[in-house]
Design an enzyme around this catalytic site. Structure first.
Site, mmCIF file in Angstrom:
data_model
loop_
_atom_site.group_PDB
_atom_site.id
_atom_site.type_symbol
_atom_site.label_atom_id
_atom_site.label_comp_id
_atom_site.label_asym_id
_atom_site.label_seq_id
_atom_site.Cartn_x
_atom_site.Cartn_y
_atom_site.Cartn_z
ATOM 1 N N ARG A 153 32.782 132.241 12.221
ATOM 2 C CA ARG A 153 33.653 133.367 12.948
ATOM 3 C C ARG A 153 34.603 133.987 11.911
ATOM 4 O O ARG A 153 35.297 133.430 11.109
ATOM 5 C CB ARG A 153 34.541 132.761 13.943
ATOM 6 C CG ARG A 153 35.812 133.273 14.335
ATOM 7 C CD ARG A 153 36.505 132.649 15.393
ATOM 8 N NE ARG A 153 35.677 132.858 16.812
ATOM 9 C CZ ARG A 153 36.370 132.684 18.050
ATOM 10 N NH1 ARG A 153 37.565 132.213 18.020
ATOM 11 N NH2 ARG A 153 35.539 132.843 18.949
ATOM 12 N N HIS A 181 30.966 139.778 20.024
ATOM 13 C CA HIS A 181 30.915 138.285 20.327
ATOM 14 C C HIS A 181 29.655 137.751 21.129
ATOM 15 O O HIS A 181 29.639 137.708 22.171
ATOM 16 C CB HIS A 181 32.208 138.073 21.158
ATOM 17 C CG HIS A 181 32.762 136.831 21.041
ATOM 18 N ND1 HIS A 181 31.942 135.693 20.575
ATOM 19 C CD2 HIS A 181 33.834 136.106 21.858
ATOM 20 C CE1 HIS A 181 32.717 134.495 20.809
ATOM 21 N NE2 HIS A 181 33.778 134.679 21.604
ATOM 22 N N GLN A 221 29.720 134.507 23.452
ATOM 23 C CA GLN A 221 30.316 134.968 24.693
ATOM 24 C C GLN A 221 29.633 135.500 25.841
ATOM 25 O O GLN A 221 29.501 135.208 26.936
ATOM 26 C CB GLN A 221 31.831 135.544 24.389
ATOM 27 C CG GLN A 221 32.530 135.562 25.587
ATOM 28 C CD GLN A 221 33.104 134.433 26.139
ATOM 29 O OE1 GLN A 221 33.547 133.569 25.376
ATOM 30 N NE2 GLN A 221 33.168 134.087 27.461
ATOM 31 N N ASP A 239 39.859 141.616 28.840
ATOM 32 C CA ASP A 239 40.040 140.897 27.491
ATOM 33 C C ASP A 239 41.271 141.089 27.102
ATOM 34 O O ASP A 239 42.026 142.114 27.413
ATOM 35 C CB ASP A 239 38.930 141.177 26.495
ATOM 36 C CG ASP A 239 39.070 140.255 25.231
ATOM 37 O OD1 ASP A 239 39.588 139.073 25.274
ATOM 38 O OD2 ASP A 239 38.354 140.672 24.192
ATOM 39 N N CYS A 281 36.809 136.137 28.807
ATOM 40 C CA CYS A 281 36.341 135.185 27.895
ATOM 41 C C CYS A 281 37.563 134.050 27.647
ATOM 42 O O CYS A 281 36.988 133.382 26.990
ATOM 43 C CB CYS A 281 35.820 136.021 26.847
ATOM 44 S SG CYS A 281 37.256 136.675 25.811
ATOM 45 N N ARG A 299 29.354 128.601 27.840
ATOM 46 C CA ARG A 299 29.378 128.779 26.214
ATOM 47 C C ARG A 299 28.785 127.543 25.718
ATOM 48 O O ARG A 299 27.843 127.690 24.913
ATOM 49 C CB ARG A 299 31.003 128.704 25.576
ATOM 50 C CG ARG A 299 31.764 129.650 25.915
ATOM 51 C CD ARG A 299 31.298 131.040 25.481
ATOM 52 N NE ARG A 299 31.061 131.174 24.034
ATOM 53 C CZ ARG A 299 32.310 131.116 23.078
ATOM 54 N NH1 ARG A 299 33.317 131.574 23.615
ATOM 55 N NH2 ARG A 299 32.081 131.029 21.950
HETATM 56 N N1 NVA Z 1 38.744 140.166 21.742
HETATM 57 C C1 NVA Z 1 39.447 138.866 21.347
HETATM 58 C C2 NVA Z 1 38.347 137.750 21.860
HETATM 59 C C3 NVA Z 1 38.711 136.317 21.704
HETATM 60 C C4 NVA Z 1 37.537 135.375 22.356
HETATM 61 C C5 NVA Z 1 39.509 138.683 20.019
HETATM 62 O O1 NVA Z 1 38.985 139.012 19.245
HETATM 63 O O2 NVA Z 1 40.686 137.974 19.750
HETATM 64 N N1 CP Z 2 36.270 132.900 24.275
HETATM 65 C C1 CP Z 2 36.480 132.320 22.910
HETATM 66 O O1 CP Z 2 35.569 132.899 21.880
HETATM 67 O O2 CP Z 2 37.269 131.383 22.793
HETATM 68 P P1 CP Z 2 37.887 130.902 21.520
HETATM 69 O O3 CP Z 2 38.523 132.036 20.604
HETATM 70 O O4 CP Z 2 38.782 129.705 21.981
HETATM 71 O O5 CP Z 2 36.669 130.234 20.759
#
Ligand code: NVA
Ligand code: CP
Length: 300
Positions: free
Chosen positions: A102, A129, A132, A219, A259, A287
């Protein structure tokens, strides 16, 4: 399929295979049927951003598959002190069976795949992502019995979630509408892909996008790494909210996904969120199953 870097790389058949295997693994887990497909394998999990779901579902999933997960915070890795990702990839490939990462830049994930010799899984970048969205597709199919012919509407920022949903849903034969402010549209690469499909629509009107939708998804307005823009974004996204008025534009039996984490009364009202908690938390559970399927496909 050697890696999971972005939805753009997957074929419709590969997505279907992952979803079918995810359903099977979910059934096996719920019926106490062991499935140690990754016995003796190790997964390194590199996190340059926070996570609740991704971390815990990958770690638990690897354990359930008989393998061993290693949580690797970038604060503790030399990558956090500037060791190039190309070198990290070549070193970790000699210890591990797979890497989940990540991070911010998509190019970093692509470089890991290019320089390493083991499967790489994208656990979220600024661009996409995919883990997800595989869970989201699994959840939609579970609740609606199919994907083809349904309409998915995304409300809000043209961000990593929007990008992956657009590609994943179109590849699975769904109609896609997205409502976002003009300055927050998805990147050209995604819009060019979507332009091949007649059933893709982008507008700045949430009501128009939500018309007759089977699934409404949103989101956060400010993603991880955009914390300093939060105030400006709250202004830009006012009106891009899933609330009762917007739900009235969609089909009567429309489902809602998020998500998570969610910001109540920003992108979604508390009322709509709680009314659709059943779908949203099944989505979070999925997930685990979807990622186990990805790991089995890539690492078994
Ligand atoms: N768009 C959000 C998704 C989190 C799972 C982010 O990147 O923070
Ligand atoms: N939706 C998601 O990826 O959650 P986290 O940021 O908690 O991993």
């Amino acid at each position: 399929m050697k890696h999971l870097l972005k939805m753009l790389d997957l074929t419709t058949e590969e997505i279907t295979e992952i979803l079918d295997l995810a359903d099977q693994l979910k059934y096996e887990l719920n019926h106490g049927i062991p499935h140690p497909h990754l016995k003796g394998k190790t997964l390194g999990m590199i996190f340059q951003k926070a996570s609740t779901r991704t971390r815990v579902s990958f770690e638990t999933g690897m354990y359930q598959l008989g393998g061993y997960p290693l949580f690797l915070s970038s604060n503790d890795l030399q990558i956090g002190r500037g060791e190039p990702v190309q070198d990290t990839a070549r070193v970790l490939s000699r210890y591990l069976s797979g890497i989940m990462i990540r991070t911010f830049e998509q190019s970093e994930v692509e470089a890991l795949a290019e320089y390493g010799s083991i499967p790489i899984i994208n656990g979220l970048t600024d661009f996409c992502h995919p883990c997800q969205v595989l869970a989201d597709l699994m959840t939609i199919r579970e609740f609606k019995g199919k994907l083809e012919g349904l309409k998915m509407c995304f409300i809000g920022d043209g961000n990593n979630m929007a990008n992956s949903l657009i590609v994943g849903c179109l590849k699975m034969g769904m109609a896609v509408s997205i409502a976002c402010p003009d300055d927050y549209q998805p990147p050209k690469e995604i819009l060019d892909f979507a332009a091949q499909y007649d059933c893709f629509e982008m507008t700045n009107s949430p009501a128009q996008a939500a018309k007759d939708a089977d699934v409404l998804i949103t989101d956060v307005w400010a993603s991880m790494g955009q914390e300093e823009e939060a105030a400006k974004r709250r202004e830009a996204f006012a009106g891009y909210q899933i609330n009762d008025d917007l739900m009235a534009c969609a089909k009567a039996d429309a489902m809602v996904l998020h998500c998570l984490p969610a910001h109540r009364e920003e992108e979604i009202t508390e009322k709509v969120f709680e009314a659709h908690a059943k779908e949203i938390f099944e989505e979070a559970e999925n997930r685990l199953h979807a990622q186990k399927a990805v790991m089995v496909k890539l690492m078994a």
